[in-house]
Design a protein around this motif. Structure first.
Motif, PDB file in Angstrom:
ATOM      1  N   GLY A  58      39.773  41.312  32.319  1.00  0.00           N
ATOM      2  CA  GLY A  58      39.294  39.945  32.471  1.00  0.00           C
ATOM      3  C   GLY A  58      40.366  38.898  32.643  1.00  0.00           C
ATOM      4  O   GLY A  58      40.094  37.701  32.494  1.00  0.00           O
ATOM      5  N   ILE A  59      41.597  39.295  32.953  1.00  0.00           N
ATOM      6  CA  ILE A  59      42.670  38.331  33.166  1.00  0.00           C
ATOM      7  C   ILE A  59      42.564  37.795  34.591  1.00  0.00           C
ATOM      8  O   ILE A  59      42.561  38.554  35.555  1.00  0.00           O
ATOM      9  N   VAL A  60      42.468  36.495  34.722  1.00  0.00           N
ATOM     10  CA  VAL A  60      42.209  35.862  36.017  1.00  0.00           C
ATOM     11  C   VAL A  60      43.499  35.616  36.773  1.00  0.00           C
ATOM     12  O   VAL A  60      44.597  35.761  36.244  1.00  0.00           O
ATOM     13  N   GLY A  61      43.345  35.224  38.068  1.00  0.00           N
ATOM     14  CA  GLY A  61      44.494  34.903  38.892  1.00  0.00           C
ATOM     15  C   GLY A  61      45.078  36.090  39.615  1.00  0.00           C
ATOM     16  O   GLY A  61      46.114  35.966  40.279  1.00  0.00           O
ATOM     17  N   VAL A  62      44.437  37.255  39.499  1.00  0.00           N
ATOM     18  CA  VAL A  62      44.903  38.469  40.160  1.00  0.00           C
ATOM     19  C   VAL A  62      43.722  39.115  40.886  1.00  0.00           C
ATOM     20  O   VAL A  62      42.594  38.620  40.820  1.00  0.00           O
ATOM     21  N   VAL A  63      43.979  40.222  41.566  1.00  0.00           N
ATOM     22  CA  VAL A  63      42.919  40.907  42.311  1.00  0.00           C
ATOM     23  C   VAL A  63      41.856  41.444  41.366  1.00  0.00           C
ATOM     24  O   VAL A  63      40.654  41.353  41.615  1.00  0.00           O
ATOM     25  N   GLY A  94      43.485  33.801  44.478  1.00  0.00           N
ATOM     26  CA  GLY A  94      42.551  33.032  43.658  1.00  0.00           C
ATOM     27  C   GLY A  94      41.440  32.370  44.445  1.00  0.00           C
ATOM     28  O   GLY A  94      40.562  31.724  43.847  1.00  0.00           O
ATOM     29  N   GLY A  95      41.477  32.482  45.781  1.00  0.00           N
ATOM     30  CA  GLY A  95      40.423  31.905  46.612  1.00  0.00           C
ATOM     31  C   GLY A  95      40.534  30.410  46.793  1.00  0.00           C
ATOM     32  O   GLY A  95      39.551  29.746  47.154  1.00  0.00           O
ATOM     33  N   GLY A 152      44.711  45.718  48.652  1.00  0.00           N
ATOM     34  CA  GLY A 152      43.894  45.999  47.481  1.00  0.00           C
ATOM     35  C   GLY A 152      42.591  45.222  47.450  1.00  0.00           C
ATOM     36  O   GLY A 152      41.523  45.774  47.174  1.00  0.00           O
ATOM     37  N   LYS A 153      42.665  43.943  47.734  1.00  0.00           N
ATOM     38  CA  LYS A 153      41.468  43.087  47.675  1.00  0.00           C
ATOM     39  C   LYS A 153      40.463  43.450  48.763  1.00  0.00           C
ATOM     40  O   LYS A 153      39.252  43.268  48.598  1.00  0.00           O
ATOM     41  N   LYS A 154      40.944  43.964  49.883  1.00  0.00           N
ATOM     42  CA  LYS A 154      40.076  44.325  51.002  1.00  0.00           C
ATOM     43  C   LYS A 154      39.607  45.770  50.944  1.00  0.00           C
ATOM     44  O   LYS A 154      38.802  46.184  51.788  1.00  0.00           O
ATOM     45  N   GLY A 155      40.112  46.537  49.978  1.00  0.00           N
ATOM     46  CA  GLY A 155      39.683  47.922  49.835  1.00  0.00           C
ATOM     47  C   GLY A 155      40.068  48.806  51.003  1.00  0.00           C
ATOM     48  O   GLY A 155      39.327  49.735  51.359  1.00  0.00           O
TER      49      GLY A 155
END
Length: 359
Positions: free
Chosen positions: A30-35, A112-113, A311-314
């Motif tokens: 649950g740590i934010v700011g990453v993928v 972070g979008g 990573g974010k796009k799989g």
């Protein structure tokens, strides 16, 4: 005589930081700011590594920085100290943001979008977001520069009176400081960007300067290495059992008794163990030491870029993403350091390398 164990602690800790950031980028806690999580695992047990190292990696680096500051000031004036620290620390986290680290800021903001979720943000605002987000891992050298300036004021008031007294510190004093460490961990913590723990990190920096810079104290500490090691293992197990699955980087975990006692005890155990068993220098340790600062400054760009674009796009299986992130962290960090450290002017802005002498 150069204290080789301090150099070895630095580069080894930076290596741990790189490993930590690879797992941190894809954490399931649950740590934010990453993928974030990219696997289908119900529980990512290997995330335990983050819980094992997070409480002590920065405490240890600030302690070592305190020791190193004392050693430097024994042979240099306050003016030289401030000039050196300003060039090496302040320049990279100010001018360096405009010269290079805005790239890291773009990647951080994209993960972070910030841009995708706000398409109508003016270009100038986007540029400022990239520059400010580019601070990233440089928060450590920001704090270190502030602490260095404050140290000069402390030295002018102290005139080595307290420093001489601290040279008598033994095991009872080191143990008695645990409540002080806990108290320091409760104050001057920034509410949003939680890495800025002014109270805790300034205290352990001063602890390194006043206490651990004495050879006599280190010799006493070495005698109790196994005691601190056993205590560290016990506190580590207790901390992991209590907080695994929770966000360890925010309150209440990072202000807890377990977190602070474990971080302090582990730092002392590592310093004692390295002074006792690894106060050595050879070709490999010298190579690693000379490049540890550059690796610290540049490693996160490669890790986060893999996270954003792959990573974010799989695009690859999770195992491949982890492996590629690890390679990008080390190879990218070392490669950028080798390239930028050879460019006159630019190396001063990004790495704080003095133009008259490349270190």
């Amino acid at each position: 005589m150069r204290k080789n164990y301090l150099d070895n602690i630095r580069w080894m800790t930076v290596v741990v930081v790189v490993l930590y950031h690879v797992l941190y980028m894809y954490n399931a806690e649950g740590i934010v700011g990453v993928v974030g999580k990219i696997t289908n695992l119900e529980v990512q047990y290997y995330d335990l590594f983050q819980y094992i190292v997070y409480p002590w990696i920065m405490m240890l680096l600030f302690m070592v920085s305190g020791i190193s500051s004392r050693l430097y000031l024994e042979k240099h004036s306050h003016k030289e100290f401030i000039a050196s620290r300003t060039r090496k620390l302040l320049v990279p986290c100010t001018i360096g943001l405009f010269a290079f680290q805005f790239l890291q800021g773009y990647v951080n903001a994209s993960i972070g979008g910030a841009f995708a979720n706000n398409p109508d943000v003016p270009l100038l605002i986007k540029i400022m977001i990239c520059i400010l987000s580019g601070i990233g891992v440089l928060w450590y050298i920001q704090l270190l520069w502030i602490f260095s300036l404050m140290l000069v004021l402390v030295r002018k008031l102290d005139k080595d009176r307290l420093w001489n007294i601290c040279g008598k510190a033994g095991l009872p004093v080191l143990v008695a400081l645990l409540p002080v460490v806990y108290a320091a961990g409760q104050v001057l913590n920034t509410p949003i960007i939680v890495v800025y723990r002014f109270g805790l990190y300034f205290f352990v920096f001063l602890f390194g300067y006043f206490v651990l810079s004495h050879d006599e104290v280190i010799e006493r500490l070495k005698k109790y290495f196994f005691l601190f090691l056993v205590a560290t293992i016990g506190l580590c197990i207790a901390f992991c059992i209590r907080y695994f699955g929770e966000n360890y980087a925010i309150s209440p975990a990072y202000r807890s008794v377990l977190f602070l006692c474990y971080g302090y005890t582990a730092s002392l155990a590592i310093i004692a163990g390295m002074a006792k068993y690894y106060d050595v220098s050879n070709g490999f340790t010298q190579w690693m030491s000379k490049r540890s600062y550059g690796l610290y400054v540049f490693h996160y760009l490669g890790i986060s870029a893999v996270g954003l674009f792959i990573g974010k796009k799989g695009l690859l299986p999770p195992a491949a993403v982890y492996a590629l992130s690890l390679v990008a962290g080390f190879a990218g960090g070392y490669l950028l350091n080798e390239i930028i450290s050879r460019i006159p002017g630019y190396r001063w802005a990004v790495l704080g390398i003095r133009e008259s002498k490349r270190s």
